[in-house]
Design a protein around this motif. Structure first.
Motif, PDB file in Angstrom:
ATOM      1  N   ASP A 230     -27.991-111.056  39.353  1.00 18.10           N
ATOM      2  CA  ASP A 230     -27.949-110.122  38.228  1.00 18.10           C
ATOM      3  C   ASP A 230     -29.202-110.172  37.368  1.00 18.10           C
ATOM      4  OD1 ASP A 230     -25.375-109.270  38.932  1.00 18.10           O
ATOM      5  OD2 ASP A 230     -24.454-110.954  37.862  1.00 18.10           O
ATOM      6  N   GLU A 231     -30.225-110.884  37.815  1.00 20.08           N
ATOM      7  CA  GLU A 231     -31.477-110.982  37.062  1.00 20.08           C
ATOM      8  C   GLU A 231     -32.512-110.043  37.671  1.00 20.08           C
ATOM      9  OE1 GLU A 231     -32.225-112.622  34.334  1.00 20.08           O
ATOM     10  OE2 GLU A 231     -30.259-113.560  34.113  1.00 20.08           O
ATOM     11  N   PRO A 232     -32.810-108.912  37.018  1.00 19.72           N
ATOM     12  CA  PRO A 232     -33.736-107.939  37.622  1.00 19.72           C
ATOM     13  C   PRO A 232     -35.140-108.487  37.829  1.00 19.72           C
ATOM     14  CG  PRO A 232     -33.172-107.313  35.362  1.00 19.72           C
ATOM     15  CD  PRO A 232     -32.257-108.416  35.741  1.00 19.72           C
ATOM     16  N   GLU A 233     -35.598-109.419  36.990  1.00 22.41           N
ATOM     17  CA  GLU A 233     -36.945-109.950  37.180  1.00 22.41           C
ATOM     18  C   GLU A 233     -37.038-110.847  38.420  1.00 22.41           C
ATOM     19  OE1 GLU A 233     -40.391-109.796  34.957  1.00 22.41           O
ATOM     20  OE2 GLU A 233     -39.324-108.192  35.985  1.00 22.41           O
ATOM     21  N   GLU A 276     -38.369-103.521  52.956  1.00 18.61           N
ATOM     22  CA  GLU A 276     -37.499-104.443  52.233  1.00 18.61           C
ATOM     23  C   GLU A 276     -37.893-104.525  50.760  1.00 18.61           C
ATOM     24  OE1 GLU A 276     -35.904-109.085  52.326  1.00 18.61           O
ATOM     25  OE2 GLU A 276     -37.557-108.479  53.636  1.00 18.61           O
ATOM     26  N   GLY A 277     -39.200-104.654  50.500  1.00 19.56           N
ATOM     27  CA  GLY A 277     -39.667-104.734  49.122  1.00 19.56           C
ATOM     28  C   GLY A 277     -39.349-103.490  48.326  1.00 19.56           C
ATOM     29  N   GLN A 278     -39.542-102.318  48.940  1.00 20.53           N
ATOM     30  CA  GLN A 278     -39.247-101.065  48.239  1.00 20.53           C
ATOM     31  C   GLN A 278     -37.755-100.917  47.964  1.00 20.53           C
ATOM     32  OE1 GLN A 278     -41.176 -98.369  51.008  1.00 20.53           O
ATOM     33  NE2 GLN A 278     -42.892 -98.043  49.611  1.00 20.53           N
ATOM     34  N   ALA A 279     -36.923-101.333  48.901  1.00 20.85           N
ATOM     35  CA  ALA A 279     -35.472-101.239  48.690  1.00 20.85           C
ATOM     36  C   ALA A 279     -35.026-102.137  47.542  1.00 20.85           C
ATOM     37  CB  ALA A 279     -34.734-101.602  49.980  1.00 20.85           C
ATOM     38  N   ILE A 280     -35.551-103.353  47.510  1.00 28.61           N
ATOM     39  CA  ILE A 280     -35.221-104.261  46.405  1.00 28.61           C
ATOM     40  C   ILE A 280     -35.691-103.679  45.084  1.00 28.61           C
ATOM     41  CG2 ILE A 280     -35.713-106.541  45.408  1.00 28.61           C
ATOM     42  CD1 ILE A 280     -35.944-107.569  48.319  1.00 28.61           C
ATOM     43  N   LEU A 281     -36.904-103.135  45.076  1.00 22.20           N
ATOM     44  CA  LEU A 281     -37.464-102.571  43.847  1.00 22.20           C
ATOM     45  C   LEU A 281     -36.623-101.405  43.344  1.00 22.20           C
ATOM     46  CD1 LEU A 281     -39.798-102.535  41.795  1.00 22.20           C
ATOM     47  CD2 LEU A 281     -41.022-101.017  43.357  1.00 22.20           C
ATOM     48  N   ARG A 282     -36.186-100.544  44.247  1.00 21.61           N
ATOM     49  CA  ARG A 282     -35.364 -99.406  43.818  1.00 21.61           C
ATOM     50  C   ARG A 282     -34.068 -99.886  43.167  1.00 21.61           C
ATOM     51  NH1 ARG A 282     -37.379 -97.001  48.646  1.00 21.61           N
ATOM     52  NH2 ARG A 282     -35.616 -97.828  49.839  1.00 21.61           N
ATOM     53  N   ARG A 283     -33.472-100.917  43.741  1.00 21.26           N
ATOM     54  CA  ARG A 283     -32.214-101.429  43.178  1.00 21.26           C
ATOM     55  C   ARG A 283     -32.416-102.019  41.790  1.00 21.26           C
ATOM     56  NH1 ARG A 283     -31.416-103.275  48.534  1.00 21.26           N
ATOM     57  NH2 ARG A 283     -31.997-105.415  47.970  1.00 21.26           N
ATOM     58  N   CYS A 284     -33.486-102.801  41.617  1.00 16.49           N
ATOM     59  CA  CYS A 284     -33.625-103.442  40.306  1.00 16.49           C
ATOM     60  C   CYS A 284     -34.138-102.453  39.256  1.00 16.49           C
ATOM     61  CB  CYS A 284     -34.516-104.690  40.390  1.00 16.49           C
ATOM     62  SG  CYS A 284     -36.217-104.443  40.819  1.00 16.49           S
ATOM     63  N   LEU A 285     -34.916-101.453  39.648  1.00 11.21           N
ATOM     64  CA  LEU A 285     -35.395-100.479  38.667  1.00 11.21           C
ATOM     65  C   LEU A 285     -34.271 -99.567  38.179  1.00 11.21           C
ATOM     66  CD1 LEU A 285     -38.917 -99.427  40.028  1.00 11.21           C
ATOM     67  CD2 LEU A 285     -38.367-100.968  38.130  1.00 11.21           C
ATOM     68  N   ARG A 286     -33.234 -99.398  38.993  1.00 12.32           N
ATOM     69  CA  ARG A 286     -32.101 -98.579  38.553  1.00 12.32           C
ATOM     70  C   ARG A 286     -31.401 -99.185  37.344  1.00 12.32           C
ATOM     71  NH1 ARG A 286     -31.214 -97.145  44.191  1.00 12.32           N
ATOM     72  NH2 ARG A 286     -29.855 -98.963  44.508  1.00 12.32           N
ATOM     73  N   ARG A 287     -31.604-100.473  37.116  1.00 12.42           N
ATOM     74  CA  ARG A 287     -30.991-101.116  35.950  1.00 12.42           C
ATOM     75  C   ARG A 287     -31.715-100.765  34.657  1.00 12.42           C
ATOM     76  NH1 ARG A 287     -29.526-107.192  38.113  1.00 12.42           N
ATOM     77  NH2 ARG A 287     -28.900-106.598  40.218  1.00 12.42           N
ATOM     78  N   LEU A 295     -42.678-104.363  37.209  1.00 15.96           N
ATOM     79  CA  LEU A 295     -43.761-103.400  37.042  1.00 15.96           C
ATOM     80  C   LEU A 295     -44.911-103.674  38.005  1.00 15.96           C
ATOM     81  CD1 LEU A 295     -43.641-103.171  33.160  1.00 15.96           C
ATOM     82  CD2 LEU A 295     -43.121-101.317  34.757  1.00 15.96           C
ATOM     83  N   GLN A 296     -45.227-104.949  38.219  1.00 13.24           N
ATOM     84  CA  GLN A 296     -46.258-105.274  39.209  1.00 13.24           C
ATOM     85  C   GLN A 296     -45.813-104.865  40.611  1.00 13.24           C
ATOM     86  OE1 GLN A 296     -48.388-109.227  38.605  1.00 13.24           O
ATOM     87  NE2 GLN A 296     -46.709-109.417  37.133  1.00 13.24           N
ATOM     88  N   ALA A 297     -44.533-105.057  40.904  1.00 19.47           N
ATOM     89  CA  ALA A 297     -44.017-104.625  42.201  1.00 19.47           C
ATOM     90  C   ALA A 297     -44.118-103.104  42.332  1.00 19.47           C
ATOM     91  CB  ALA A 297     -42.568-105.077  42.368  1.00 19.47           C
ATOM     92  N   ALA A 298     -43.821-102.383  41.245  1.00 16.92           N
ATOM     93  CA  ALA A 298     -43.917-100.920  41.276  1.00 16.92           C
ATOM     94  C   ALA A 298     -45.352-100.473  41.532  1.00 16.92           C
ATOM     95  CB  ALA A 298     -43.396-100.341  39.964  1.00 16.92           C
ATOM     96  N   ILE A 299     -46.324-101.158  40.928  1.00 16.27           N
ATOM     97  CA  ILE A 299     -47.737-100.838  41.161  1.00 16.27           C
ATOM     98  C   ILE A 299     -48.082-101.048  42.632  1.00 16.27           C
ATOM     99  CG2 ILE A 299     -50.101-101.595  40.669  1.00 16.27           C
ATOM    100  CD1 ILE A 299     -49.035-102.210  37.773  1.00 16.27           C
ATOM    101  N   ASN A 300     -47.630-102.157  43.189  1.00 14.44           N
ATOM    102  CA  ASN A 300     -47.879-102.415  44.605  1.00 14.44           C
ATOM    103  C   ASN A 300     -47.196-101.389  45.496  1.00 14.44           C
ATOM    104  OD1 ASN A 300     -49.248-105.210  45.588  1.00 14.44           O
ATOM    105  ND2 ASN A 300     -48.520-105.361  43.483  1.00 14.44           N
TER     106      ASN A 300
END
Length: 410
Positions: A230-233, A276-287, A295-300
């Motif tokens: 449950d920790e988005p970071e 895999e990275g994009q899928a994880i990022l989409r899930r945590c950004l939805r929060r 944000l660094q992951a989004a830039i990448n």
């Protein structure tokens, strides 16, 4: 190995590499048992000295990690026998780490189920400063030398050595316990732990330490994501490492020279890691709880979405850096934002921002200035900046790259 086969030949450099890769867990186990950082470090270093003598002649043990732990355990027992303070610990060590013991992760207790991850949390005690927490864990767990930890913090080696000594002394003086944080405590102890994992990865990526640290950092990030779903970071950090790792193999040419993002062969990027990275990022950004790692992951993610460097959505990257600078207002973030602005508004606008930053001891600062000056046609200034970057760069690949570009700018 079959009957009659000679053991594989190992030179000392290979022994050092394997030992470094395997020894962190042994340090973590011994610290947990004896509660003494110096004793655990010394015992593992003594095991390393034995390995340098034995492994080249006898071959690599079937379980190097178990060999290190057993050998270090014996050295710790010898030390405790010689010291009166150790007699009360002697029985405990012998019971918890018997001579024929092979460490098993299933034996771990508490919410943290891995000795190395446990050590990260226990080193990251609130009584220590954040920098001390991160530095101590990198030194003990990541296997980084004091010099390498100093580079990660952009400080001189003697400064870092004193910082590490002070951290160890504080742990002893304050009687800080090496215990596993309870589940409800973990989120509050998270920020320095994430910093440790990120810096361990960076050390492996940049060549400051064994590239195997990249794999270790991702492994630790996956464990964290399992423990703290449950920790988005945490999810953001894992996504960032996966997206960065997807491009790691293309960062160096076959001759070992550095390859910049715009010149990398994108067909070599690992698409499974990207997905895999994009899928994880989409899930945590939805929060909608953005933090620095997300944000660094989004830039990448924007970078890996682009089929070519020309297709990169630099305006989106600038917008993400604006958000990142708001939550993490550091000079390094400001430098990266300025570089992105240079792709949108030109090198002059970027250079004006870069020259406002106090990053004289940071070699990417001089490399970035050099590139902007070159693009502006200020070749003699660019050559001088490249020389400065080369003089400060920590790896041969970077030094050679900056020297080559410096010569081309003359």
């Amino acid at each position: 190995m079959g009957d009659g086969d000679a053991p594989a030949t190992l030179d000392q450099a290979e022994v050092a590499r394997i030992f470094r890769q395997e020894s962190g867990r042994s340090v973590a186990i011994l610290i947990r048992v004896v509660g003494d950082i110096d004793l655990a470090e010394d015992a593992v270093q003594e095991a390393f000295a034995v390995a340098l003598r034995k492994w080249p002649a006898d071959g690599l043990p079937p379980n190097p990690g178990g060999w290190i732990t057993t050998t270090a355990r014996n050295r710790a027992l010898d030390r405790l026998r010689r010291e009166s303070r150790g007699r009360e610990l002697l029985g405990q060590v012998a019971v918890l780490l018997p001579a024929d013991h092979e460490p098993d992760m299933a034996e771990d207790v508490g919410a943290v189920q891995d000795d190395r991850l446990r050590l990260i949390f226990t080193c990251c005690h609130p009584a220590l400063s954040t920098q001390a927490q991160v530095a101590l864990t990198l030194r003990l767990l990541g296997g980084l030398s004091t010099e390498e930890v100093a580079r990660a913090f952009l400080v001189a080696e003697p400064t870092m050595a004193r910082r590490l000594v002070r951290a160890k002394h504080k742990i002893k003086a304050a009687r800080i316990p090496y215990r596993v944080p309870q589940a409800h405590e973990l989120p509050h102890r998270l920020r320095p732990v994430l910093a440790v994992v990120y810096l361990v990865y960076t050390a492996g990526l940049t060549g400051l330490a064994d590239p195997g640290l990249c794999t270790e950092a991702i492994r630790l990030a996956r464990i964290l994501a399992t423990l703290l779903p449950d920790e988005p970071e945490v999810a953001g950090l894992l996504a960032l490492l996966l997206l960065t790792e997807s491009r790691r193999e293309s960062r160096l040419a076959p001759d070992g020279s550095l390859v910049l993002l715009g010149e990398q062969d994108r067909t070599r990027w690992d698409r499974a890691l990207i997905r895999e990275g994009q899928a994880i990022l989409r899930r945590c950004l939805r929060r909608d709880q953005p933090g620095p790692y997300q944000l660094q992951a989004a830039i990448n993610a924007v970078h890996v979405d682009a089929g070519t460097i020309e297709d990169t959505d630099w305006s989106q990257i600038v917008a993400l850096y604006d958000q990142l600078l708001a939550v993490a207002p550091t000079p390094v973030v400001a430098l990266n934002r300025a570089i992105a602005i240079g792709e949108v508004r030109g090198p002059g606008a970027a250079l004006a921002l870069v020259d406002e930053l106090d990053l004289d001891n940071y070699h990417p600062f001089h490399a970035s200035r050099a590139d902007l000056l070159r693009r502006l046609g200020r070749h003699s200034e660019a050559a001088a900046a490249y020389q400065r970057a080369a003089a400060m760069a920590p790896t041969d690949a970077e030094r050679d790259f900056f020297r080559r570009d410096g010569r081309a700018s003359r």
